[in-house]
Design an enzyme around this catalytic site. Structure first.
Site, short mmCIF file in Angstrom:
data_model
loop_
_atom_site.label_atom_id
_atom_site.label_comp_id
_atom_site.label_asym_id
_atom_site.label_seq_id
_atom_site.Cartn_x
_atom_site.Cartn_y
_atom_site.Cartn_z
N HIS A 43 0.85 -1.19 0.00
CA HIS A 43 0.00 0.00 0.00
C HIS A 43 0.88 1.23 0.00
O HIS A 43 1.95 1.22 0.61
CB HIS A 43 -0.90 0.01 1.24
CG HIS A 43 -2.04 0.96 1.12
ND1 HIS A 43 -1.93 2.29 1.44
CD2 HIS A 43 -3.31 0.76 0.68
CE1 HIS A 43 -3.09 2.87 1.21
NE2 HIS A 43 -3.94 1.98 0.74
N ASP B 43 -7.95 -5.47 0.25
CA ASP B 43 -8.44 -6.30 -0.85
C ASP B 43 -8.05 -7.76 -0.70
O ASP B 43 -8.60 -8.62 -1.41
CB ASP B 43 -7.90 -5.77 -2.18
CG ASP B 43 -8.49 -4.42 -2.50
OD1 ASP B 43 -9.70 -4.27 -2.31
OD2 ASP B 43 -7.75 -3.51 -2.92
N1 ACO Z 1 4.21 -7.61 -4.73
C1 ACO Z 1 5.54 -7.57 -4.94
N2 ACO Z 1 6.28 -6.43 -4.85
C2 ACO Z 1 5.64 -5.31 -4.54
C3 ACO Z 1 4.27 -5.27 -4.30
C4 ACO Z 1 3.53 -6.49 -4.40
N3 ACO Z 1 2.21 -6.51 -4.20
N4 ACO Z 1 3.88 -4.01 -4.01
C5 ACO Z 1 5.00 -3.26 -4.06
N5 ACO Z 1 6.06 -4.05 -4.37
C6 ACO Z 1 7.46 -3.64 -4.44
C7 ACO Z 1 7.77 -2.97 -5.78
O1 ACO Z 1 8.19 -3.91 -6.74
C8 ACO Z 1 8.86 -2.01 -5.39
O2 ACO Z 1 10.04 -2.74 -5.23
P1 ACO Z 1 11.50 -2.06 -5.47
O3 ACO Z 1 11.55 -0.85 -4.60
O4 ACO Z 1 12.46 -3.13 -5.05
O5 ACO Z 1 11.55 -1.73 -6.93
C9 ACO Z 1 8.43 -1.54 -3.99
O6 ACO Z 1 7.65 -2.62 -3.45
C10 ACO Z 1 7.59 -0.28 -3.98
O7 ACO Z 1 6.55 -0.47 -4.92
P2 ACO Z 1 5.78 0.75 -5.58
O8 ACO Z 1 4.98 0.23 -6.72
O9 ACO Z 1 6.73 1.88 -5.85
O10 ACO Z 1 4.88 1.21 -4.37
P3 ACO Z 1 3.60 2.07 -4.48
O11 ACO Z 1 3.44 2.74 -3.20
O12 ACO Z 1 3.64 2.92 -5.70
O13 ACO Z 1 2.49 0.95 -4.77
C11 ACO Z 1 0.67 -0.47 -4.64
C12 ACO Z 1 1.46 0.63 -3.93
C13 ACO Z 1 0.27 0.00 -6.05
C14 ACO Z 1 -0.59 -0.75 -3.87
C15 ACO Z 1 1.54 -1.75 -4.75
O14 ACO Z 1 1.90 -2.19 -3.46
C16 ACO Z 1 0.87 -2.88 -5.52
O15 ACO Z 1 0.95 -2.91 -6.75
N6 ACO Z 1 0.15 -3.81 -4.81
C17 ACO Z 1 -0.59 -4.86 -5.47
C18 ACO Z 1 -1.94 -4.31 -5.95
C19 ACO Z 1 -2.89 -4.07 -4.78
O16 ACO Z 1 -3.07 -4.90 -3.90
N7 ACO Z 1 -3.54 -2.89 -4.83
C20 ACO Z 1 -4.55 -2.52 -3.83
C21 ACO Z 1 -4.05 -1.38 -2.98
S1 ACO Z 1 -5.26 -0.99 -1.75
C22 ACO Z 1 -6.40 -0.08 -2.57
O17 ACO Z 1 -6.14 0.64 -3.48
C23 ACO Z 1 -7.76 -0.25 -2.16
#
Ligand code: ACO
Length: 438
Positions: free
Chosen positions: A315, A372
């Site tokens: 998140h 979620d």
């Molecule tokens: N699985 C694996 N790696 C992940 C995940 C994940 N679910 N989420 C983040 N990471 C990693 C990224 O690869 C990145 O790694 P790095 O720094 O080594 O390159 C790091 O964590 C940061 O990721 P970002 O995408 O920059 O983080 P951001 O804050 O932009 O993303 C997000 C948040 C979009 C929710 C992300 O965690 C994700 O894609 N999760 C899966 C989708 C999800 O569950 N979304 C629902 C969110 S809750 C809502 O909106 C109601």
């Protein structure tokens, strides 16, 4: 150029850019959060700030929702979401978010009467539903149909004061989207539409419109109603997330509220945002179809060359367990116990969570289950089809979007949202006639 940012967290922050030094006001929120107000920065220095993904950018001050991502706190109008999930209903929470305080019994009754009065949708709207191609996603349909509401229910009537007009419009949206979602489902199945019933509560009414049929009349199930209330309360607001910011941004052009909410629905659809609840179930099903071995999926999520992510994990704000995920997990347990059902996907989810929470990659990246992760399991148990999961999220988010829209609309200093950029394309170039181009 040497740029140093020196922050004095009292009243001002001093920013030094080469020889230039400016003082910028510091805003402190009621929970001690601090922001440097840079609204005069460009005028004073010629600089703008750069923050892709807006992770460090506040777009407003707000009195609606407080969250602390480090401590896992979420409060609506100061009330912890845990207390609301235990004691409140979705309708009462909607009132709280929109009006800023819990309603008296009289106010709640009158709000419920308004919701009932607004629950029918224009019969001509049925025709629109019937004409969407069968493979249309329910989120696309909902977004289009909410936009269409403006044609059926124009906003302003001269006789109404602004307050009355706003109240009618807001209750209209909250009530009609529920009818529209159920109507869409029934029509997609080729079944007769079920009309709202004033004797049923908001959640019971939704179940009745979704599931009542001549062959199996809907039976009120208090456990299911409790679970749906909790699900919708947990989704009712989440401050300046992707879809809420979309609502605020689109509304700032002074478009009608239906169009702004429609934009919020479109933004919510994405799998990184609200669409994650559908994506989680699809991921759990893929694991199940693959023999239930979760390890390859965890490894793929860690592999930087693979776009796959563990859906329902991570998140932007929460760097600990999402407080909503804890509550929804308990709701799933309650449903399984009371309804005496089980779901093999829950076992996979539990195992996946256990493995991920012990894995260094997930620990180092602060990746925990978000709302979620378990909400799809609850929705499945309630009989909601997977492609409608994000619609369920959208129905829950209506009061939040409306409250956030209203906060901007009531602000005398409400401005058009208009971010800037740093241009990195060609410098001045001249047009070359086609025959003279290399
Ligand atoms: N699985 C694996 N790696 C992940 C995940 C994940 N679910 N989420 C983040 N990471 C990693 C990224 O690869 C990145 O790694 P790095 O720094 O080594 O390159 C790091 O964590 C940061 O990721 P970002 O995408 O920059 O983080 P951001 O804050 O932009 O993303 C997000 C948040 C979009 C929710 C992300 O965690 C994700 O894609 N999760 C899966 C989708 C999800 O569950 N979304 C629902 C969110 S809750 C809502 O909106 C109601």
């Amino acid at each position: 150029m040497d740029i140093r940012k020196e922050t004095i967290f009292q009243d001002t922050a001093k920013l030094t850019i080469g020889d230039l030094s400016v003082e910028l006001p510091v805003i402190t929120g009621s929970e001690g959060e601090k922001a440097i107000d840079i609204s005069s920065l460009r005028n004073q220095t010629g600089f703008i700030t750069m923050d892709p993904g807006l992770g460090n950018t506040g777009i407003c001050t707000s009195r609606i929702t407080f969250m602390d991502g480090e401590k896992g706190i979420l409060r609506y109008r100061g009330i912890p979401v845990e207390e609301l999930a235990e004691h409140s209903t979705f309708v009462e929470t909607a009132y709280l978010l929109i009006n800023g305080m819990l309603p008296t019994r009289k106010q709640l009754n009158s709000f419920s009467v308004q919701l009932n009065d607004q629950s029918l949708v224009h019969e001509d709207m049925k025709g629109f539903y019937q004409n969407f191609p069968p493979r249309s996603h329910p989120m696309g349909i909902l977004s289009s149909m909410v936009n269409t509401l403006e044609s059926f229910y124009p906003i302003l009537k001269k006789s109404e004061t602004r307050e009355e007009e706003i109240n009618i419009t807001l209750t209209r949206i909250i009530s009609k989207v529920r009818t529209m979602a159920a109507m869409s489902y029934k029509i997609s199945r080729g079944h007769k539409v079920v009309y709202p019933r004033p004797d049923l509560c908001y959640c019971g009414n939704f179940f009745n419109m979704m599931f009542d049929s001549p062959v199996r009349p809907y039976q009120v199930d208090e456990n299911a109603i409790k679970a749906l209330n909790v699900f919708w309360i947990l989704h009712a607001d989440h401050e300046q997330n992707c879809s809420t910011s979309a609502v605020r941004l689109v509304a700032s052009g002074r478009v009608n509220i239906y169009a702004a909410i429609s934009a919020g629905i479109a933004a919510l659809w994405g799998p990184l945002h609200g669409g994650a609840n559908q994506a989680v179930i699809e991921m759990l099903e893929a694991i199940q179809a693959d023999g239930g071995n979760i390890r390859p999926f965890v490894e793929r999520a860690k592999d930087k060359n693979d776009p796959f992510r563990l859906m329902g994990f991570g998140h932007r704000v929460y760097k600990t367990y999402d407080p909503r995920a804890k509550i929804i997990k308990k709701t799933a347990d309650m449903l399984f116990e009371k309804m005496q059902v089980s779901d093999p996907l829950l076992d996979i989810a539990l195992e996946l969570e256990e493995v991920a929470l012990k894995d260094n990659y997930f620990i180092d990246h602060n990746l925990y289950p978000n709302v979620d992760f378990y909400s799809g399991i609850v929705l499945r148990t309630l009989g909601i089809p997977t492609n409608m999961f994000t619609v369920m999220f959208a129905l829950g988010r209506m009061p939040g979007w409306i409250a956030q829209w209203k906060e901007d609309a009531d602000n005398p200093k409400w401005r058009l949202y208009r971010p800037r950029q740093i241009y990195t394309g060609n410098k001045t170039n001249h047009y070359v006639p086609i025959g003279e181009r290399a």
